[in-house]
Design an enzyme around this catalytic site. Structure first.
Site, PDB file in Angstrom:
ATOM      1  N   LYS A 138       0.730  -1.063  -0.016  1.00  0.00           N
ATOM      2  CA  LYS A 138      -0.020   0.016  -0.070  1.00  0.00           C
ATOM      3  C   LYS A 138       0.807   1.213  -0.096  1.00  0.00           C
ATOM      4  O   LYS A 138       1.927   1.206   0.469  1.00  0.00           O
ATOM      5  CB  LYS A 138      -0.854  -0.018   1.145  1.00  0.00           C
ATOM      6  CG  LYS A 138      -0.344   0.315   2.437  1.00  0.00           C
ATOM      7  CD  LYS A 138      -1.136   0.570   3.503  1.00  0.00           C
ATOM      8  CE  LYS A 138      -1.002   1.947   4.092  1.00  0.00           C
ATOM      9  NZ  LYS A 138      -0.076   2.309   5.147  1.00  0.00           N
ATOM     10  N   LYS A 172      -0.169 -10.883  10.647  1.00  0.00           N
ATOM     11  CA  LYS A 172      -0.187 -10.958  12.025  1.00  0.00           C
ATOM     12  C   LYS A 172      -0.962 -12.034  12.501  1.00  0.00           C
ATOM     13  O   LYS A 172      -2.068 -12.513  12.075  1.00  0.00           O
ATOM     14  CB  LYS A 172      -0.754  -9.757  12.582  1.00  0.00           C
ATOM     15  CG  LYS A 172       0.237  -8.474  11.963  1.00  0.00           C
ATOM     16  CD  LYS A 172      -0.075  -7.262  13.092  1.00  0.00           C
ATOM     17  CE  LYS A 172       0.723  -5.744  12.515  1.00  0.00           C
ATOM     18  NZ  LYS A 172       1.923  -5.780  13.110  1.00  0.00           N
ATOM     19  N   ASP A 225      -4.350   6.114   5.923  1.00  0.00           N
ATOM     20  CA  ASP A 225      -3.103   5.238   6.325  1.00  0.00           C
ATOM     21  C   ASP A 225      -3.471   3.970   6.987  1.00  0.00           C
ATOM     22  O   ASP A 225      -2.589   3.093   6.859  1.00  0.00           O
ATOM     23  CB  ASP A 225      -2.117   6.190   7.198  1.00  0.00           C
ATOM     24  CG  ASP A 225      -0.917   5.610   7.266  1.00  0.00           C
ATOM     25  OD1 ASP A 225      -0.130   4.952   6.453  1.00  0.00           O
ATOM     26  OD2 ASP A 225      -0.417   5.658   8.602  1.00  0.00           O
ATOM     27  N   HIS A 230      -5.879  -1.558   6.976  1.00  0.00           N
ATOM     28  CA  HIS A 230      -5.810  -2.591   8.234  1.00  0.00           C
ATOM     29  C   HIS A 230      -6.707  -2.864   8.899  1.00  0.00           C
ATOM     30  O   HIS A 230      -7.195  -3.908   9.164  1.00  0.00           O
ATOM     31  CB  HIS A 230      -4.361  -2.204   9.021  1.00  0.00           C
ATOM     32  CG  HIS A 230      -3.009  -1.866   8.376  1.00  0.00           C
ATOM     33  ND1 HIS A 230      -2.687  -2.439   7.306  1.00  0.00           N
ATOM     34  CD2 HIS A 230      -2.259  -0.767   8.517  1.00  0.00           C
ATOM     35  CE1 HIS A 230      -1.600  -1.939   6.983  1.00  0.00           C
ATOM     36  NE2 HIS A 230      -1.503  -0.720   7.811  1.00  0.00           N
TER      37      HIS A 230
HETATM   38  C1  BG6 Z   1       1.615   1.315   8.342  1.00  0.00           C
HETATM   39  C2  BG6 Z   1       1.331   2.796   8.338  1.00  0.00           C
HETATM   40  O1  BG6 Z   1       0.841   0.490   7.180  1.00  0.00           O
HETATM   41  O2  BG6 Z   1       1.320   0.487   9.458  1.00  0.00           O
HETATM   42  C3  BG6 Z   1       1.991   3.104   9.434  1.00  0.00           C
HETATM   43  O3  BG6 Z   1       1.753   3.289   7.114  1.00  0.00           O
HETATM   44  C4  BG6 Z   1       1.877   2.677  10.616  1.00  0.00           C
HETATM   45  O4  BG6 Z   1       1.756   4.536   9.430  1.00  0.00           O
HETATM   46  C5  BG6 Z   1       2.229   1.017  10.514  1.00  0.00           C
HETATM   47  O5  BG6 Z   1       2.673   3.245  11.645  1.00  0.00           O
HETATM   48  C6  BG6 Z   1       1.741   0.262  11.913  1.00  0.00           C
HETATM   49  O6  BG6 Z   1       2.089  -0.994  11.487  1.00  0.00           O
HETATM   50  P1  BG6 Z   1       2.487  -1.996  12.798  1.00  0.00           P
HETATM   51  O7  BG6 Z   1       2.696  -3.302  12.215  1.00  0.00           O
HETATM   52  O8  BG6 Z   1       3.759  -1.460  13.459  1.00  0.00           O
HETATM   53  O9  BG6 Z   1       1.526  -1.892  13.826  1.00  0.00           O
END
Ligand code: BG6
Length: 436
Positions: A138, A172, A225, A230
């Protein structure tokens, strides 16, 4: 059943070409994952970046970033300025040198998204063989229209079954476990509806800010974002109807239906205190309406979810790093041994840093005949187990190599989530951001 690595897999040769080999993603996530995967596959890595490096320079650069590529992996370096239309022409020669013509090839697009289209076009023209796959990160566009455009560009050069769209949250462990947990426990699945569930809440909080990615982040904000990808992906696993089978197409079909039926209810936007200062320092910009925090309420138009409240909350620079799903059950029906103060049953699926599953139940308070107390039944993965849990990227790359598409997103899912996010962005464009 032997679930270990077979000799056949060990000898499988894979060539991976990382486009954007000096970036954060490559350093922090991809190289450590390939190091681990080199125990299972014979890997050749071709690192491609803009920097005018020799292989030795690249290795030195990795050293300064405190990573090394282990010696089981054959490493090559290729310099390419992605702004030039023919920058990848000579990559073909490097690939020939690696002897990978007939091997499986994975192109990993880890560059800045502004180069995606140019790179895809060039790769398609110069460097594909019959076994080529493309992993792409992404952002898949910044709205529905741009996401469709990117997809058109992809489809001109790669067939859908060779495109692997990455959302690292799907790698995850506990996100991956949602469907298993629901469907292998009939007591959960038979109460998995609005008759029993009052509220679904997904929270992803971070205890750090934008960290040097202002150029990208100020255009995106928390909604695009984090939520567009997610959080909506997690939600689709929670709301989808059970698939007909466990194959990826059946699962993805149900996820699309769940996304399609989401309805916007409300949104709160916030921004952390030092955001504008950081923005000015990094980009020179003084003004911004970008949010770093959102609390979004949605509803589902699927009949069995009517009435269940759905909250998605995410933000940067909050008090802790934590990601979890909370399923809060209705207090009713409960006629005896409960009163207004009795807590609801709650299922908490922790995504990170812990990967526990807690179930909150009511019991008789020890030694008391009438008082009720709320207790937690905990499924806690031991320390040993956690340290053996593969990282999200390792999981996803392995799934791509093995051609299992369940943990990758389809363009149809993307389009449904962009439709929703576009609508919310439009409806809330004048909402003020509060400062925290
Ligand atoms: C990314 C975002 O997709 O995921 C970031 O662009 C964010 O802003 C990150 O910090 C979070 O990922 P994780 O695995 O650390 O929770």
């Amino acid at each position: 059943m032997n679930l270990g690595v077979t000799d056949l897999e060990k000898n499988r040769e894979i060539t991976v070409i990382i486009l954007g080999a000096t970036g954060d993603l490559t350093i922090k996530k991809l190289i450590p994952s390939f190091n681990k995967l080199s125990k299972e596959f014979r890997i050749t890595l071709v690192a491609v970046s803009r920097r005018d490096y020799t292989l030795k320079d690249y290795k030195n650069y990795l050293k300064t970033e405190k990573v090394t590529v282990n010696n089981k992996i054959k490493l090559f370096y290729f310099q390419a300025n992605f702004r030039d239309e023919d920058s990848l022409q000579d990559l073909k020669k490097v690939l020939k040198k690696t002897g990978s013509d007939k091997q499986e090839r994975i192109f990993y697009l880890a560059s800045s998204p502004e180069f995606y289209k140019g790179i895809i076009k060039q790769l398609g023209d110069c460097c594909k063989n019959i076994n080529t796959k493309l992993m792409i990160e992404k952002p898949f566009g910044h709205d529905l229209k741009s996401s469709k455009k990117l997809d058109m560009c992809l489809k001109k050069k790669f067939s859908e079954e060779n495109i692997f769209r990455v959302d690292h949250y799907l790698g995850k462990e506990t996100v991956n476990n949602i469907l298993t947990l629901r469907l292998s426990n009939p007591f959960l699945e038979s109460t998995w509806n609005s008759k029993f569930i009052e509220e679904i809440k997904i929270t992803v909080s971070e205890d750090y800010g934008v960290e040097g990615r202002m150029e990208y982040y100020d255009e995106a904000g928390a909604l695009k974002d984090m939520v567009q990808n997610h959080l909506l992906q997690i939600l689709s696993f929670l709301l989808m109807n059970p698939p007909k089978s466990t194959d990826s197409a059946s699962i993805q079909k149900e996820k699309v239906k769940a996304l399609k039926k989401l309805r916007f209810v409300s949104l709160k936007k916030g921004r952390y205190k030092n955001y504008l200062k950081e923005l000015k320092k990094e980009t020179g910009k003084k003004e911004s309406s970008t949010e770093t925090y959102v609390l979004l309420q949605l509803a589902s138009k699927i009949f069995k979810w009517r009435g269940t409240k759905i909250f998605l909350e995410t933000g940067k620079n909050l008090s802790k790093k934590d990601a979890r799903i909370e399923i809060i059950y209705k207090k009713k029906p409960c006629y005896l041994y409960c009163d207004l103060n009795t807590n609801p049953n709650k299922l908490v699926i922790k995504i990170q840093p812990k990967q526990d599953i807690d179930f909150h139940l009511n019991t008789r308070k020890h030694g008391s005949s009438l008082e009720i107390e709320n207790v937690k039944m905990k499924f806690r993965k031991g320390k040993k187990f956690i340290s053996n849990t593969p990282g999200a990227y390792e999981v996803l790359i392995r799934e791509c190599i093995n051609n299992n598409r369940t943990l990758f997103i389809t363009q149809k899912e993307l389009e449904q989530s962009w439709k929703l996010i576009d609508l919310i962005t439009q409806k809330t464009k004048d909402y003020k951001v509060f400062i925290y």
